[in-house]
Scaffold this active site. Structure first.
Site, PDB file in Angstrom:
ATOM      1  N   GLU A  44     -22.250   9.397  -6.602  1.00 57.75           N
ATOM      2  CA  GLU A  44     -21.625   8.594  -5.541  1.00 57.75           C
ATOM      3  C   GLU A  44     -22.590   8.392  -4.380  1.00 57.75           C
ATOM      4  OE1 GLU A  44     -17.498   9.405  -4.229  1.00 57.75           O
ATOM      5  OE2 GLU A  44     -18.415   9.721  -2.253  1.00 57.75           O
ATOM      6  N   ASP A  98      -7.444   4.671   5.119  1.00 51.85           N
ATOM      7  CA  ASP A  98      -6.848   5.260   6.317  1.00 51.85           C
ATOM      8  C   ASP A  98      -5.412   4.803   6.487  1.00 51.85           C
ATOM      9  OD1 ASP A  98      -9.181   6.521   6.873  1.00 51.85           O
ATOM     10  OD2 ASP A  98      -9.883   5.010   8.300  1.00 51.85           O
TER      11      ASP A  98
END
Length: 606
Positions: free
Chosen positions: A20, A112
């Site tokens: 990643e 979020d």
């Protein structure tokens, strides 16, 4: 190729792994990361994963980087995609752009949560949770069969509902039932807890592949920050080994490599886990050492299962200076002349000896690191934010300058545990300059970063020390604050009279920028001298990193304002602060005079 299909076809004698990366903040970092990924791609990861910034903040960069790895490097790429606060048109655009670049795998994340109770924010109600994004992709003919879809899981519990494991597993099953093909977990360090969790997940009827997310510990400070962001549990025996070496970055990094190797071996042997997702933080050396330790690269000597001793004469990497505010942990280590310096040029990444290219930015780089590093401005887990409703409750309802002055002073005096600009109480080092910071804030110059002057303190000093014993550490005083334009203009005049002894950086929300630092100049503001070693420089203040931090700082004002309803006094006031205040950074180069910075700032006669 779709990732779940590659997993099904995987027949190698060893487990597979994915790597990643996040899109760097600067063009130079992006270019250097591209070369870094090209080198790591030669080690044949099953896929490369590219993160997505909160609310799509890195949309263009993420797509560019994912397209590069997929099309130019020929590595199957997983594009992270969050859905919260994103509209259908944006989601469609991203999915089409991914298809055009040959990307066939999406990691669907919620992202979020809405700020406070922002029911008034213009968002698409169809995209509130990750399962909504999965369902949308699967139900849209244009995308239904185009992508393999992964979703996230939280072995230690999601930070919003960590105690309700059963409910979280049910939510995970809903995502899988909506059409997810595989699961990638959040980082964790409790192997026993993970093995128990995966049994419970399988018992709930979830059968798709589960890939554990593994993040090697890079530095103690970044480890603590990420643990706080992710809510991951830390076994007591891990803390007992790690805490005593927290001051020595190299030992921490060595510990992180060995721990990662041990975790992967245990997960493979005790849990029959056949695939791993390695979070790199855009750093290379630890990844290489982990793969070598597992003997997955043909290396002959895996790391020993103990702390690796210091190599005589090796460069020491100090911890982040314990200042009032540091946005992210930093490690940029270079030998250089003290003062305003032009650092030694760094050979273009990807050329020359592999190990040199892998290790020139061996530690995470925050806003005080080298802006050319791929790791500059490292992000939290999957682009997470640290601003929460709990913190919002502590900040009240600021409607005037006096309200904010009181809030900043309350934080300095430990009456408020955190601020939007700083996730925690002030450090012990701040007490050395606390009266000066209080005086600045009472003036209406709200401080968000500072460092006391230190002239040759022992490296084992309990407050400012770092590195091995028998050394000495030095710091130049600096301070950062928000003030009005008239203050900036006055400071410019006074700085000009100092003959280069004081440097100023100042910028505003509209993009205006002022500095007296010569082009290409950099301020080394923390360094150490140790027996038998070159000068070790750990903290850099320069225009490029300041400008990146400035953008972050003003986005924090915007985010803070968004907690309050449109038209409210609080939102209008905080937005006016954002629009009218300047962010200023002042460095005084006389580290022999411990009061030089403050004498300059408070000398009204200049």
């Amino acid at each position: 190729m779709k990732l779940h299909e590659k997993i099904a076809q995987h027949t190698a004698p060893r487990p597979f792994y994915t790597l990643e990366f996040f899109p760097p903040r600067t063009d130079q970092g992006f270019e250097n990361l591209a070369s870094r990924i090209a080198r790591l791609a030669e080690l044949n990861p099953l896929a490369i994963s590219i993160t997505w910034g909160a609310g799509g903040s890195t949309k263009d960069r993420s797509l560019e980087l994912a397209g590069l790895t997929q099309m130019e490097y020929g590595v199957d790429t997983v594009l992270h995609l969050t859905c919260t606060n994103m509209e259908k048109g944006t989601v469609d655009h991203v999915l089409r752009a991914a298809k055009e670049r040959g990307i066939e795998t999406i990691l669907a994340l919620r992202g979020d949560p809405p700020r406070g109770e922002e029911d008034w924010t213009a968002t698409d109600s169809r995209f509130s949770y990750a399962k909504d994004l999965v369902s949308y992709i699967r139900s849209t003919p244009e995308f239904a069969s185009a992508f393999s879809i992964g979703v996230a899981a939280y072995p230690d519990g999601h930070t919003e509902s960590a105690s309700d494991v059963e409910a979280q597993i049910q939510h995970l099953k809903e995502k899988v039932d909506a059409g997810a093909d595989f699961i990638v977990t959040q980082l964790f360090y409790d192997v026993d807890g993970f093995l128990q969790w995966i049994k419970e997940v399988r018992a709930a009827g979830i059968t798709v592949p589960i890939i554990p997310g593994i993040m090697p510990i890079q530095t103690y400070s970044s480890f603590k920050r990420l643990i706080k962001l992710s809510g991951a549990r830390v076994p007591q025996d891990l803390s007992a080994e790690l805490d005593p070496i927290s001051h020595d970055d190299q030992k921490v990094k060595d510990f992180g490599v060995n721990l990662t190797v041990e975790m992967i071996r245990r997960l493979n042997s005790e849990g029959n886990i056949q695939g791993f997702h390695i979070c790199t933080l855009n750093l290379e050396k630890s990844v290489l050492r982990v793969l070598e330790g597992l003997q997955w690269t043909g290396a002959v000597q895996p790391p020993q299962n103990k702390l690796i001793a210091d190599t005589p004469g090796a460069m020491v990497h100090p911890p982040t200076p314990k200042s009032e505010f540091v946005t992210t942990p930093t490690r940029a280590t270079n030998s250089a002349k003290l003062g305003l310096v032009e650092l030694p040029s760094i050979e273009e990444a990807g050329k020359g000896e592999l190990n040199k290219a892998a290790t020139w930015d061996d530690f995470p780089n925050g806003r005080f690191g080298d802006f050319k590093s791929p790791a500059y401005g490292d992000q939290g887990p999957w682009g997470g934010t640290q601003m929460t409703n709990e913190a919002f409750d502590q900040w009240g309802h600021p409607r005037s300058d006096s309200d904010l002055t009181s809030l900043f002073l309350a934080h300095l005096n430990s009456k408020v545990p955190r601020l939007p600009f700083y996730d925690g109480p002030v450090s012990a080092e701040t007490s050395m300059i606390l009266p000066h910071l209080e005086r600045l804030n009472k003036r209406g110059w709200w401080t968000v970063g500072s460092q006391p002057t230190v002239d040759g303190a022992p490296s084992n000093d309990s407050v400012v020390g770092w590195g091995p014993s028998a050394g000495y550490v030095f710091q130049k005083g600096f301070v950062e604050f928000f003030c009005e334009l008239r203050d900036v203009e006055d400071l410019e005049r006074r700085v000009a009279s100092q003959g280069g002894l004081v440097h100023l950086l100042a910028g505003n929300y509209q993009g205006e920028f002022k500095t007296n630092i010569p082009e290409g100049g950099r301020n080394a503001v923390t360094w150490g001298i140790f027996p038998g070693q070159e000068i070790t420089q750990s903290t850099i203040i320069e225009p490029e990193s300041f400008l990146n931090w400035k953008d972050d700082a003003y986005s924090i004002w915007t985010e803070w304002a968004s907690f309050y309803r449109p038209g409210s006094e609080e939102r209008k006031y905080l937005e006016s602060v954002r629009d009218n205040r300047w962010l200023v950074s002042i460095v005084h180069h006389d580290y022999k005079d411990l009061e030089a910075l403050w004498n300059f700032l408070f000398d009204e006669a200049q």
